[in-house]
Scaffold this motif. Structure first.
Motif, PDB file in Angstrom:
ATOM      1  N   ARG A   4      -1.837 -14.612   2.369  1.00  0.00           N
ATOM      2  CA  ARG A   4      -1.031 -13.815   2.028  1.00  0.00           C
ATOM      3  C   ARG A   4      -1.934 -12.216   1.442  1.00  0.00           C
ATOM      4  N   ALA A   5      -3.199 -12.821   0.447  1.00  0.00           N
ATOM      5  CA  ALA A   5      -4.033 -11.346   0.184  1.00  0.00           C
ATOM      6  C   ALA A   5      -4.809 -11.208   1.024  1.00  0.00           C
ATOM      7  N   ILE A   6      -5.205 -11.600   2.274  1.00  0.00           N
ATOM      8  CA  ILE A   6      -5.940 -10.865   3.252  1.00  0.00           C
ATOM      9  C   ILE A   6      -5.022 -10.393   3.845  1.00  0.00           C
ATOM     10  N   LEU A   7      -4.007 -10.275   4.160  1.00  0.00           N
ATOM     11  CA  LEU A   7      -3.107  -9.638   5.365  1.00  0.00           C
ATOM     12  C   LEU A   7      -2.694  -8.251   3.998  1.00  0.00           C
ATOM     13  N   SER A   8      -2.584  -8.779   2.914  1.00  0.00           N
ATOM     14  CA  SER A   8      -1.659  -7.668   2.228  1.00  0.00           C
ATOM     15  C   SER A   8      -2.348  -5.830   1.812  1.00  0.00           C
ATOM     16  N   LYS A   9      -4.162  -6.577   2.865  1.00  0.00           N
ATOM     17  CA  LYS A   9      -5.126  -5.392   1.993  1.00  0.00           C
ATOM     18  C   LYS A   9      -4.327  -3.993   3.094  1.00  0.00           C
ATOM     19  N   ILE A 120      14.351  -3.343  -1.675  1.00  0.00           N
ATOM     20  CA  ILE A 120      14.181  -4.258  -1.411  1.00  0.00           C
ATOM     21  C   ILE A 120      12.557  -4.059  -0.994  1.00  0.00           C
ATOM     22  N   ASN A 121      11.673  -2.869  -0.614  1.00  0.00           N
ATOM     23  CA  ASN A 121      11.236  -2.712   0.401  1.00  0.00           C
ATOM     24  C   ASN A 121      10.220  -1.550  -0.834  1.00  0.00           C
ATOM     25  N   SER A 122      11.355  -1.062  -2.311  1.00  0.00           N
ATOM     26  CA  SER A 122      10.508  -0.399  -3.262  1.00  0.00           C
ATOM     27  C   SER A 122       9.473  -1.480  -4.522  1.00  0.00           C
ATOM     28  N   ALA A 123      10.511  -2.516  -4.264  1.00  0.00           N
ATOM     29  CA  ALA A 123       9.576  -4.086  -5.075  1.00  0.00           C
ATOM     30  C   ALA A 123       8.352  -4.017  -4.652  1.00  0.00           C
ATOM     31  N   ARG A 124       8.505  -4.947  -3.366  1.00  0.00           N
ATOM     32  CA  ARG A 124       7.794  -4.773  -2.570  1.00  0.00           C
ATOM     33  C   ARG A 124       5.981  -3.978  -2.736  1.00  0.00           C
ATOM     34  N   ASN A 125       6.807  -2.147  -2.762  1.00  0.00           N
ATOM     35  CA  ASN A 125       5.490  -1.355  -1.887  1.00  0.00           C
ATOM     36  C   ASN A 125       4.974  -0.919  -3.391  1.00  0.00           C
ATOM     37  N   ALA A 126       5.538  -1.310  -4.649  1.00  0.00           N
ATOM     38  CA  ALA A 126       5.223  -1.412  -6.303  1.00  0.00           C
ATOM     39  C   ALA A 126       3.596  -2.119  -6.279  1.00  0.00           C
ATOM     40  N   LEU A 127       3.779  -3.652  -5.503  1.00  0.00           N
ATOM     41  CA  LEU A 127       2.927  -4.003  -5.655  1.00  0.00           C
ATOM     42  C   LEU A 127       1.695  -3.781  -4.988  1.00  0.00           C
ATOM     43  N   LEU A 128       2.191  -3.187  -3.641  1.00  0.00           N
ATOM     44  CA  LEU A 128       0.924  -3.374  -2.395  1.00  0.00           C
ATOM     45  C   LEU A 128       0.512  -1.766  -3.028  1.00  0.00           C
ATOM     46  N   ASN A 129       0.956  -0.952  -3.415  1.00  0.00           N
ATOM     47  CA  ASN A 129       0.160   0.542  -4.376  1.00  0.00           C
ATOM     48  C   ASN A 129      -0.856  -0.236  -5.034  1.00  0.00           C
ATOM     49  N   TYR A 130      -0.350  -1.629  -5.509  1.00  0.00           N
ATOM     50  CA  TYR A 130      -1.287  -1.855  -6.789  1.00  0.00           C
ATOM     51  C   TYR A 130      -2.437  -2.262  -6.071  1.00  0.00           C
ATOM     52  N   VAL A 131      -1.781  -3.576  -4.930  1.00  0.00           N
ATOM     53  CA  VAL A 131      -3.097  -3.739  -4.450  1.00  0.00           C
ATOM     54  C   VAL A 131      -4.208  -2.918  -3.783  1.00  0.00           C
ATOM     55  N   HIS A 132      -3.722  -1.868  -3.359  1.00  0.00           N
ATOM     56  CA  HIS A 132      -4.208  -0.872  -2.959  1.00  0.00           C
ATOM     57  C   HIS A 132      -5.446  -0.176  -3.703  1.00  0.00           C
ATOM     58  N   GLU A 133      -4.637   0.227  -5.161  1.00  0.00           N
ATOM     59  CA  GLU A 133      -5.744   0.937  -5.541  1.00  0.00           C
ATOM     60  C   GLU A 133      -6.788   0.014  -6.328  1.00  0.00           C
ATOM     61  N   GLY A 135      -7.142  -3.075  -5.562  1.00  0.00           N
ATOM     62  CA  GLY A 135      -7.924  -4.370  -4.468  1.00  0.00           C
ATOM     63  C   GLY A 135      -8.415  -5.824  -5.099  1.00  0.00           C
ATOM     64  N   LYS A 136      -7.178  -5.885  -6.252  1.00  0.00           N
ATOM     65  CA  LYS A 136      -6.609  -7.364  -6.450  1.00  0.00           C
ATOM     66  C   LYS A 136      -5.546  -7.834  -5.404  1.00  0.00           C
ATOM     67  N   SER A 137      -5.905  -8.991  -4.895  1.00  0.00           N
ATOM     68  CA  SER A 137      -4.806  -9.163  -3.934  1.00  0.00           C
ATOM     69  C   SER A 137      -4.417 -10.674  -3.413  1.00  0.00           C
ATOM     70  N   ALA A 138      -5.764 -11.076  -4.735  1.00  0.00           N
ATOM     71  CA  ALA A 138      -5.782 -12.781  -4.967  1.00  0.00           C
ATOM     72  C   ALA A 138      -4.606 -13.891  -5.688  1.00  0.00           C
ATOM     73  N   PHE A 139      -3.908 -12.791  -6.074  1.00  0.00           N
ATOM     74  CA  PHE A 139      -2.569 -12.842  -7.269  1.00  0.00           C
ATOM     75  C   PHE A 139      -1.523 -13.460  -6.230  1.00  0.00           C
ATOM     76  N   LEU A 140      -1.712 -13.139  -4.872  1.00  0.00           N
ATOM     77  CA  LEU A 140       0.139 -13.271  -4.583  1.00  0.00           C
ATOM     78  C   LEU A 140      -0.529 -14.713  -3.754  1.00  0.00           C
TER      79      LEU A 140
END
Length: 501
Positions: A4-9, A120-133, A135-140
Motif C-alpha cells: 500500500r505504501a509503495i503504490l500510494s506514491k 469517497i474520492n475526496s476523502a481518499r485524495n486528502a490522504l494522497l495529497n498528504y502522501v505526495h507532500e 513523502g510519508k506513506s508507511a501509515f497506510l
C-alpha cells in the motif's frame, strides 16, 4: 515498506497532477461543471419546471433558479420518496443521507451514482495529497481507525437511508478494509458508550497509525484509553502519526487532544457535509482548505450580510474576495440546485482557492455535530412552558459545556425566571425531551450516551440586564444571542447564578 505504501506514491502523483490542472483554471473548471449539470438535468422534473433547456449562461440560471433551503426543495424530495424517478436528477438516488433539519426535523439529502465519488474520492485524495507532500506513506500499511456512525441503513421510499458516515463506511476501498478499525459489527452498535468500549478492546493492542473522527468523539476515545492504561496515546500507539478530522470547529479541542496524545503529530482537516464534500487541507503549512472545483459541484457565494435580502448578490468563484464572509450555495450532481447549506466560508487564498469555514449563517450549537439552532431551543422552551403553566420566563441563552467537572458533556441553559418551575428536574426533563423531538442529531447524541440531558442554571433577577449593561449594550436593538457555540457569554453569566448573591 508494504505494498500500500509503495503504490500510494505514484497514485498520489497522478491525483495531485490532475488536481493542479483544474486548480490553475478555476473559472473554466467551474463553467465546465455548470454546463455538465445543466445538460444532465434538462429532462428532470426540476429541470423542466425551471426551463433548463433555455439556460445558456449563469445569468439565465440566476434568473430562473432562486436560492433554496431544504424547506423549499422538500416538495421535490417528497416526490422521490413517493417513488418517482427523474425528479431532481436522472433516475433515483442510490442513498438518502439522513441529517437534522431546522424546522422540519429530519432531512433526506439525495446521493446519486454520480455524486457518491465526490464523497469517497475526496476523502481518499486528502490522504494522497498528504502522501505526495510529505513523502510519508508507511501509515497506510498499519491500522487505521475511522470513528463514525453506524453503517446500518434503513429505507425511505425504497432508497437506502442512513447517516453519511455510515453510508461512507460501505465504500471504504478494498485495499484499506483489511487494516480498518473498528470491525463492522462494532461499528453497528448504536449506544456510543458500549461501542466505545468495544472499539478500545479492538484497538488497544493494535498498531494504530491513523485516527479519524469528529474531535469530541476522538477525545472521548483518548480519555477512555488513558483510563484503561494510565498512558498517553503516544505510548499506546507509538506509530500514530496522522489525525484526520472535520465536522466541528477543532480549536476548542486542539490543546486537549494534543495533550492526550503527548506529542504533536500531523493532521488533515476535512470539510464534508451530507450535501457534498467541499474541501480538504492539501498542505500541512498553508492556511485553509482547497475548494474542490472539479467534483460535480457548482458553487455560488452570497455575501453574508446580504443573505437575508430579497435579492442578494450571487457570485461565482472568479468574483469572490479574500477575507470576506460568504454563505455557501451549491448546485450538484446529487440534484441540489442553488441550495444553501447554511455554512459561511472565508477565502484565504485565490491561487489556488483555499477557504476556512467561518461559521453558520445563523446562531447555532454544534460542539458535537448536533446543529441545534435558535428556533429549536425557542420552540422547546415554548412547548415546555405550556406543560408547566406556573413558569414565567425573562430571558435565556444556551451554550455547550464540553468539559464539565463531572459526567458527560451537555448543553447548559442559563435561564432567568420571573417564576420558577414547581419541579425543576421535571421541567428540565420535559425541555430535553422536546429538544430531542425537534433535532434528530441531538436525539442521537443523547440516546447514544455522548451527551447527557441538558442542565438549567437559574440566574438572579435582572441577570441579563446587568450583563448587557456591563457590556454597554443595554437598550436599543441589542440582545443576548439565544445560543452560542462557545462559552464566552455563558461563562460571564456564571456570576449571576442563584446562590451567588
Amino acid at each position: 515498506m508494504g505494498i500500500r505504501a509503495i503504490l500510494s506514491k505514484p497514485f498520489a502523483s497522478i491525483v495531485v497532477g490532475a488536481q493542479q490542472k483544474w486548480a490553475a483554471n478555476p473559472v473554466e473548471t467551474q463553467q465546465r461543471v455548470f454546463n455538465q449539470l445543466m445538460a444532465e438535468a434538462r429532462h428532470t422534473v426540476f429541470g423542466k419546471d425551471h426551463h433548463f433547456d433555455s439556460i445558456r449562461s449563469y445569468g439565465d440560471f440566476q434568473k430562473q433558479v432562486p436560492i433554496r433551503d431544504y424547506e423549499q426543495i422538500s416538495p421535490y424530495i417528497k416526490k422521490i420518496i413517493e417513488g418517482k424517478p427523474d425528479v431532481l436528477w436522472k433516475g433515483k438516488p442510490i442513498y438518502f443521507a439522513k441529517t437534522s433539519g431546522t424546522t422540519s426535523g429530519v432531512k433526506y439529502i439525495p446521493i446519486t451514482k454520480e455524486s457518491i465519488p465526490n464523497h469517497i474520492n475526496s476523502a481518499r485524495n486528502a490522504l494522497l495529497n498528504y502522501v505526495h507532500e510529505t513523502g510519508k506513506s508507511a501509515f497506510l500499511d498499519k491500522k487505521l481507525i475511522f470513528l463514525s456512525g453506524s453503517p446500518v441503513l434503513d429505507e425511505k421510499g425504497g432508497v437506502p437511508t442512513g447517516r453519511l458516515s455510515g453510508i461512507a463506511n460501505h465504500h471504504v476501498p478494498g485495499y484499506l478494509r483489511t487494516n480498518q478499525k473498528p470491525s463492522y459489527e462494532t461499528n453497528c452498535i448504536e449506544d456510543w458508550e458500549i461501542k466505545l468500549e468495544k472499539i478500545i478492546d479492538e484497538t488497544i493492542n493494535a498498531d494504530m497509525s491513523l485516527i479519524s473522527g469528529i474531535p469530541p468523539w476522538v477525545q472521548m476515545y483518548f480519555d477512555r484509553l488513558k483510563a484503561r492504561t494510565g498512558k498517553p496515546v503516544k505510548d499506546i500507539f507509538p506509530n500514530f502519526e496522522l489525525f484526520v478530522y472535520g465536522g466541528v470547529n477543532f480549536e476548542p479541542y486542539r490543546a486537549k487532544i494534543y495533550e492526550s496524545i503527548g506529542k504533536k503529530i500531523d493532521s488533515i482537516e476535512l470539510f464534508p457535509a451530507s450535501e457534498g464534500f467541499f474541501a480538504f487541507q492539501d498542505k500541512q503549512q498553508a492556511e485553509g482548505l482547497l475548494l474542490l472545483l472539479d467534483s460535480g459541484i457548482f458553487y455560488e457565494f452570497i455575501p453574508a450580510e446580504e443573505y437575508f435580502n430579497e435579492n442578494p448578490t450571487r457570485l461565482t468563484i472568479g468574483e469572490v474576495e479574500l477575507g470576506k464572509n460568504y454563505a455557501l450555495v451549491i448546485s450538484s450532481n446529487a440534484g441540489l440546485w442553488a441550495y444553501s447549506i447554511g455554512d459561511t466560508v472565508k477565502f484565504v487564498s485565490k491561487n489556488p482557492y483555499r477557504l476556512i469555514v467561518s461559521g453558520r449563517i445563523k446562531h447555532f450549537i454544534s460542539a458535537f455535530g448536533e446543529h441545534v439552532i435558535g428556533e429549536e431551543v425557542e420552540k422547546a422552551m415554548q412547548h415546555t412552558m405550556k406543560r408547566h403553566p406556573e413558569v414565567e420566563l425573562v430571558e435565556f441563552t444556551v451554550a455547550p459545556q464540553v468539559t464539565p467537572e463531572l459526567g458527560l458533556p451537555h448543553h447548559e441553559w442559563l435561564v432567568e425566571f420571573a417564576r420558577m418551575p414547581d419541579n425543576m428536574p421535571v421541567f428540565e426533563k420535559d425541555l430535553n425531551a422536546h429538544l430531542q423531538q425537534l433535532n434528530s442529531y441531538y436525539d442521537d447524541l443523547i440516546v447514544g450516551n455522548i451527551l447527557k440531558n441538558l442542565k438549567i442554571t437559574p440566574l438572579q433577577k435582572d441577570a441579563f440586564r446587568s450583563y448587557m449593561k456591563s457590556k454597554g449594550k443595554l437598550g436599543g436593538q441589542n440582545k443576548v444571542p439565544r445560543l452560542s457555540n462557545d462559552r464566552v457569554i455563558a461563562d460571564e453569566l456564571q456570576q449571576y447564578k442563584l446562590g451567588n448573591l
